[in-house]
Write an enzyme that holds these catalytic residues in place. Structure first.
Site: not given
Length: 392
Positions: A13, A77, A166, A227, A378
């Site tokens: 990642n 990823r 996601h 956010r 993940e």
């Protein structure tokens, strides 16, 4: 297609200033190694090439070097696959070029993802490398959910639509939730709530995603750490016209200085909970706004799915905040949703068998909808998809 007998997959990642890695053995899903190289561009780690070489050195020091015949693939990823990449993809030169063309859709993420891919291919040009896209799981969303109500020609020209993010987490958790219920994913409708510093919801019908809260970018949807989530688009025009703010100023405001941080000065739910306990009104309001948005999405996705079999909480906040879980689903008894206060309490002891899943149910006995806490994985999802592709 890979003819190797190796069962190991290295998951990378690559972020803008860090590279996270895990080495997994797909024979049993075990983790052989994991780590992170941070502060790329500072000090001895001058760039991603140096970072990836450090990863290779760390693995070699453990006897798990990249030259091992047990290594079957590298899984990368990649945040944004646009409409082109809707499944795991073997990486060739033209794939790298296509991912680069998608950079305008993910300017903060795709460049680093591409750099990681290029360096890894240089280190092992003979090894199958697979891109697994955050947006892929959401590519099944129907047009009525994916389209924004703006001029179609303009939207098509600039790729404006709901992509969602996601995706590897939502895929893993929706499937693991079905397993927890002892059912096949095709039999289960699940609302997945991925609640970390970034947060997103998805509606998954029979293993297929039909709606998700994030949109063209990861900014839309739930209240997040920094956010804003959903906001009236005209706020942007107002801030530009009345506040004299530039596009970059507003971008930074909505992505980096909003959400929980903007509301109360903290984006860590643990700190917010501590402040709430001391009677801090701004922390309480931030919490209330956060869970109010969650409750709205649970109601909306209940309507989208028609029948909800389970609601699954995952990621840092979802897995570790009983207060968020309880508050988000409070008052939803009319929808058949009831949380067991004891099972959801922080002091409740769960028996997890050695090597077993720590997924657990926190719904009450009279709840028609199962409520679950399902730790996400993940990296395992990326490894699983990459290994399945190269083994054919």
């Amino acid at each position: 297609m890979n003819d190797t007998r190796g069962t190991r997959v290295l998951v990378l990642n690559s972020g803008s200033s860090s590279v996270k890695y895990q080495l997994l053995d797909m024979a049993d899903g075990s983790r052989l190694s994991s780590g992170i190289v941070e502060r790329i561009g500072e000090g001895p780690v001058t760039d991603h090439s140096a970072a990836l070489k450090q990863v290779a050195d760390e693995l070699a020091a453990q006897g798990l070097g990249l030259d091992s015949p047990e290594l079957a693939a590298v899984g990368h990823r990649v945040v944004h696959g646009g409409t082109r990449f809707t499944e795991p993809t073997l990486i060739y030169d033209e794939v790298v070029e296509a991912i680069e063309k998608l950079i305008p859709l993910a300017p903060l993420h795709n460049p680093a993802n591409v750099t990681g891919i290029k360096v890894a291919r240089e280190l092992r040009p003979d090894l199958p490398q697979v891109a697994v896209f955050d947006t892929a799981f959401h590519s099944t969303i129907p047009e009525e959910a994916a389209r924004y109500a703006i001029d179609t020609a303009t939207a098509d020209e600039h790729g404006v639509r709901r992509y969602g993010f996601h995706g590897t987490s939502h895929a893993y958790v929706s499937r693991a939730t079905a397993e927890l219920l002892g059912k096949d994913p095709s039999e289960v409708n699940v609302i997945v709530l991925h609640l970390g510093n970034g947060a997103s919801a998805s509606a998954v019908r029979g293993g297929v995603c039909v709606d998700t809260s994030m949109g063209l970018t990861p900014l839309e949807g739930l209240v997040m750490g920094t956010r804003s989530g959903d906001i009236d688009p005209a706020v942007i025009f107002h801030l530009a016209r009345v506040g004299g703010m530039s596009t970059d100023d507003i971008d930074a405001l909505l992505n980096k200085r909003s959400g929980l941080l903007g509301l109360c000065g903290d984006n860590d739910m643990r700190e917010i909970a501590r402040r709430m306990g001391e009677g801090d009104e701004s922390a309480q309001l931030a919490f209330d706004i956060y869970v109010h948005r969650l409750r709205k999405y649970v109601g909306a996705y209940t309507a989208v799915l028609g029948r909800v079999d389970a609601i699954a909480f995952t990621a840092g906040v979802g897995e570790n905040s009983p207060a968020v879980r309880g508050a988000a689903l409070s008052g939803l008894g009319a929808l058949g949703i009831e949380v067991d206060a004891v099972r959801n309490s922080p002091g409740y002891r769960w028996e997890v068998p050695p090597g077993g899943s720590s997924a657990r149910l926190i719904s009450g006995p009279s709840s028609r909808v199962a409520v679950a806490v399902v730790p996400t994985d993940e990296e395992l999802e990326i490894a699983t998809q990459a290994y399945a592709l190269v083994q054919g």
